[in-house]
Motif scaffolding. Structure first.
Motif, PDB file in Angstrom:
ATOM      1  N   UNK A  28       0.851  -1.205   0.000  1.00 32.95           N
ATOM      2  CA  UNK A  28       0.000   0.000   0.000  1.00 32.95           C
ATOM      3  C   UNK A  28       0.879   1.246   0.000  1.00 32.95           C
ATOM      4  N   UNK A  29       0.575   2.187  -0.891  1.00 33.93           N
ATOM      5  CA  UNK A  29       1.172   3.519  -0.859  1.00 33.93           C
ATOM      6  C   UNK A  29       0.098   4.514  -0.456  1.00 33.93           C
ATOM      7  N   UNK A  30       0.440   5.396   0.465  1.00 35.91           N
ATOM      8  CA  UNK A  30      -0.492   6.409   0.943  1.00 35.91           C
ATOM      9  C   UNK A  30       0.065   7.768   0.578  1.00 35.91           C
ATOM     10  N   UNK A  31      -0.712   8.590  -0.096  1.00 37.74           N
ATOM     11  CA  UNK A  31      -0.283   9.923  -0.504  1.00 37.74           C
ATOM     12  C   UNK A  31      -0.791  10.916   0.528  1.00 37.74           C
ATOM     13  N   UNK A  32       0.115  11.432   1.345  1.00 35.40           N
ATOM     14  CA  UNK A  32      -0.252  12.395   2.376  1.00 35.40           C
ATOM     15  C   UNK A  32      -0.027  11.863   3.768  1.00 35.40           C
ATOM     16  N   UNK A  60       5.724  15.450   9.020  1.00 29.87           N
ATOM     17  CA  UNK A  60       4.364  14.918   9.034  1.00 29.87           C
ATOM     18  C   UNK A  60       3.390  16.033   9.406  1.00 29.87           C
ATOM     19  N   UNK A  61       2.164  15.890   8.937  1.00 33.29           N
ATOM     20  CA  UNK A  61       1.071  16.833   9.228  1.00 33.29           C
ATOM     21  C   UNK A  61       1.440  18.288   8.942  1.00 33.29           C
ATOM     22  N   UNK A  62       2.026  18.570   7.759  1.00 32.11           N
ATOM     23  CA  UNK A  62       2.395  19.961   7.479  1.00 32.11           C
ATOM     24  C   UNK A  62       1.227  20.813   7.006  1.00 32.11           C
ATOM     25  N   UNK A  63       0.124  20.171   6.606  1.00 37.03           N
ATOM     26  CA  UNK A  63      -1.014  20.909   6.068  1.00 37.03           C
ATOM     27  C   UNK A  63      -2.118  20.996   7.114  1.00 37.03           C
ATOM     28  N   UNK A  64      -3.368  20.686   6.761  1.00 40.02           N
ATOM     29  CA  UNK A  64      -4.513  20.929   7.640  1.00 40.02           C
ATOM     30  C   UNK A  64      -4.397  20.232   8.993  1.00 40.02           C
ATOM     31  N   UNK A  65      -3.822  19.018   9.029  1.00 39.15           N
ATOM     32  CA  UNK A  65      -3.742  18.278  10.297  1.00 39.15           C
ATOM     33  C   UNK A  65      -2.902  18.999  11.338  1.00 39.15           C
ATOM     34  N   UNK A  66      -1.928  19.777  10.895  1.00 39.81           N
ATOM     35  CA  UNK A  66      -1.089  20.501  11.840  1.00 39.81           C
ATOM     36  C   UNK A  66      -1.329  21.995  11.856  1.00 39.81           C
ATOM     37  N   UNK A 240      -4.519  19.836  -0.384  1.00 40.75           N
ATOM     38  CA  UNK A 240      -3.136  20.134  -0.743  1.00 40.75           C
ATOM     39  C   UNK A 240      -3.025  20.557  -2.201  1.00 40.75           C
ATOM     40  N   UNK A 241      -2.177  21.543  -2.457  1.00 37.45           N
ATOM     41  CA  UNK A 241      -1.950  22.006  -3.825  1.00 37.45           C
ATOM     42  C   UNK A 241      -0.716  21.366  -4.443  1.00 37.45           C
ATOM     43  N   UNK A 242      -0.125  20.394  -3.746  1.00 39.62           N
ATOM     44  CA  UNK A 242       1.018  19.675  -4.297  1.00 39.62           C
ATOM     45  C   UNK A 242       0.549  18.657  -5.325  1.00 39.62           C
ATOM     46  N   UNK A 243       1.441  18.252  -6.211  1.00 35.62           N
ATOM     47  CA  UNK A 243       1.130  17.182  -7.153  1.00 35.62           C
ATOM     48  C   UNK A 243       0.595  17.704  -8.472  1.00 35.62           C
ATOM     49  N   UNK A 244       0.607  16.858  -9.471  1.00 39.82           N
ATOM     50  CA  UNK A 244       0.202  17.255 -10.807  1.00 39.82           C
ATOM     51  C   UNK A 244      -1.310  17.292 -10.970  1.00 39.82           C
ATOM     52  N   UNK A 245      -1.807  18.252 -11.749  1.00 39.89           N
ATOM     53  CA  UNK A 245      -3.249  18.369 -11.963  1.00 39.89           C
ATOM     54  C   UNK A 245      -3.785  17.209 -12.788  1.00 39.89           C
ATOM     55  N   UNK A 253     -11.522  19.205  -8.601  1.00 41.19           N
ATOM     56  CA  UNK A 253     -12.756  19.812  -9.097  1.00 41.19           C
ATOM     57  C   UNK A 253     -13.889  19.653  -8.096  1.00 41.19           C
ATOM     58  N   UNK A 254     -13.687  18.853  -7.076  1.00 40.78           N
ATOM     59  CA  UNK A 254     -14.732  18.557  -6.103  1.00 40.78           C
ATOM     60  C   UNK A 254     -14.440  19.129  -4.721  1.00 40.78           C
ATOM     61  N   UNK A 255     -13.284  19.738  -4.544  1.00 42.08           N
ATOM     62  CA  UNK A 255     -12.890  20.336  -3.272  1.00 42.08           C
ATOM     63  C   UNK A 255     -12.519  21.795  -3.490  1.00 42.08           C
ATOM     64  N   UNK A 256     -13.062  22.657  -2.658  1.00 39.24           N
ATOM     65  CA  UNK A 256     -12.685  24.070  -2.684  1.00 39.24           C
ATOM     66  C   UNK A 256     -11.761  24.329  -1.495  1.00 39.24           C
ATOM     67  N   UNK A 257     -10.501  24.710  -1.745  1.00 37.85           N
ATOM     68  CA  UNK A 257      -9.599  25.034  -0.632  1.00 37.85           C
ATOM     69  C   UNK A 257      -9.892  26.425  -0.077  1.00 37.85           C
TER      70      UNK A 257
END
Length: 430
Positions: A28-32, A60-66, A240-245, A253-257
């Motif tokens: 298993x690979x987990x992104x995030x 770890x937890x550099x975005x919303x979690x932290x 997260x705004x990381x990663x390729x579109x 398209x389904x999440x508004x940051x």
């Protein structure tokens, strides 16, 4: 003000060896490496899977979690009665109870893994800033009890609120007794270390730029540091705004940051802090542009809100800090001049219906869209999605739901200023 999260300040530096070479193949690979990813990694590794968590940030937890307000609250992000009218009492009750289960999951992991994170279960008080809001709070409490959804709620009068909140701003409140709070940075660190003890590998600075489907659920994850092949992939990226579109466009398209901003005061001292918020609960005001606050173990006031409908940046955070300073003074005038030591912003992964979405699409598992109620639900959904990926589809409380794209939303949320004006107008007219 230090433009950084109080929760992540003074934590041990994440070890450099976390950036070592990536494995060629994992189960298993987990992104995030936020709460969803870390919780799932812990459970999957505990059950014998080889797990690699790929995190774009340096820790770890550099975005919303932290970067949130430190609340671990039960109760839906939207009014229970509105949800019941739309999907029926049985489904609405199940979703409400999922949040109760989520707080229980956090409490269980804190206990089982001996995580030192100042976990307290003192409840949440939803505060009415206008007299007419009390009628709605009474209706909410009565409906929750009548439908057998939550009997651990209590409507407090203005006098009872003043007994525990040093402010004349409020006309009463609705107490949710199952809610909790904790130190988010120390919880994230403890959760990550627990996952590592069970055998999960966590790689920071490993941004996933592209996902390549090999066959069925098997994918190759392309990063700047190499390629990982995984039999299963869990996307736990939030807003997260990381990663390729190209690989993540369907989700975006389904999440508004939406930015949410927070300030933390200097230490107030135990006496001054206890006079300010005697019950040491989590608190939130009723409004579209609302405030939320709580105390820390070292007697600081954490005070946040949707100060500006903008994306977090150093300039945006600093401007938001001054708006929050004014809001703090308005709610707590007797606190007097107080130094603000921290100010930061984070991204809320808002969905159109303000409910989480989790499931599988094109051989990829995902869980996100917590809409500002994510600290407890993200931890819970990490555990749930681990069970789903092991074959128990019924473990997903949000499964089987359609998730349509948001009209006109293709990339950066250009429409946020207009949304902010709309909600401010609604608050003025309410």
């Amino acid at each position: 003000m230090k433009l950084d999260s109080y929760w992540n300040d003074a934590l041990p530096v994440w070890p450099a060896e976390a950036r070592r070479s990536l494995p060629a193949k994992v189960d298993v690979a987990i992104v995030g490496a936020g709460f969803t990813g870390l919780s799932a990694a812990l459970e999957l590794a505990r059950n014998g899977a080889t797990v690699a968590v790929l995190e774009a940030g340096p820790t770890v937890a550099p975005e919303a979690s932290g970067r949130n307000g430190g609340h671990v609250n039960n109760g839906l992000a939207v009014d229970y009665a509105d949800v019941a009218a739309r999907v029926g009492v049985q489904q609405a009750r199940a979703w409400y109870h999922a949040y109760d289960d989520a707080v229980d999951t956090v409490a269980r992991l804190v206990r089982e893994e001996s995580i030192d994170c100042d976990f307290l279960r003192h409840g949440k008080l939803k505060l009415a800033t206008r007299p007419q809001q009390m009628e709605a709070l009474h209706r909410s409490a009565e409906r929750l009890v009548a439908d057998g959804v939550d009997t651990d709620v209590d409507v407090l009068t203005a006098a009872r609120v003043r007994d525990e909140v040093q402010s004349d701003r409020f006309h009463g409140g609705l107490l949710y007794k199952r809610s909790a709070q904790m130190h988010m940075g120390r919880f994230a660190l403890g959760l990550a270390r627990a996952a590592q003890r069970k055998g999960a590998e966590i790689y920071t600075g490993a941004r996933v730029d592209r996902l390549e489907r090999v066959q069925g659920r098997t994918h190759k994850l392309h990063t700047a540091h190499g390629v990982v092949k995984a039999d299963q992939v869990l996307l736990a990226t939030g807003a997260s705004r990381h990663g390729g579109y190209g690989s993540f466009g369907w989700l975006r398209r389904r999440i508004v940051p939406i930015g949410s901003f927070i300030v933390v005061t200097e230490p107030l001292g135990e006496d001054r802090a206890s006079a300010l918020l005697a019950a040491r609960r989590t608190y939130t005001t009723i409004a579209n542009i609302h405030h939320y606050f709580r105390l820390t173990a070292d007697h600081r006031l954490v005070f946040g809100g949707r100060a500006r409908f903008a994306i977090s940046s150093p300039q945006s955070d600093a401007a938001s800090g001054e708006i929050l300073r004014a809001g703090l003074s308005e709610i707590f005038p007797r606190l007097g001049p107080v130094r603000l030591d921290y100010c930061w912003g984070g991204l809320v992964d808002m969905t159109q219906d303000r409910l989480p979405h989790a499931g599988e699409r094109d051989g990829l598992f995902y869980s996100m869209g917590y809409s500002g109620h994510g600290t407890q639900m993200s931890v819970h959904m990490g555990q749930c999605m681990a069970a789903v990926m092991a074959g128990n589809a019924s473990a997903n409380p949000w499964g089987g739901r359609a998730w349509p794209a948001i009209a006109g939303h293709f990339g950066p949320p250009w429409f946020l200023p207009a949304v902010g004006l709309y909600y401010r107008l609604k608050d003025r007219l309410a």
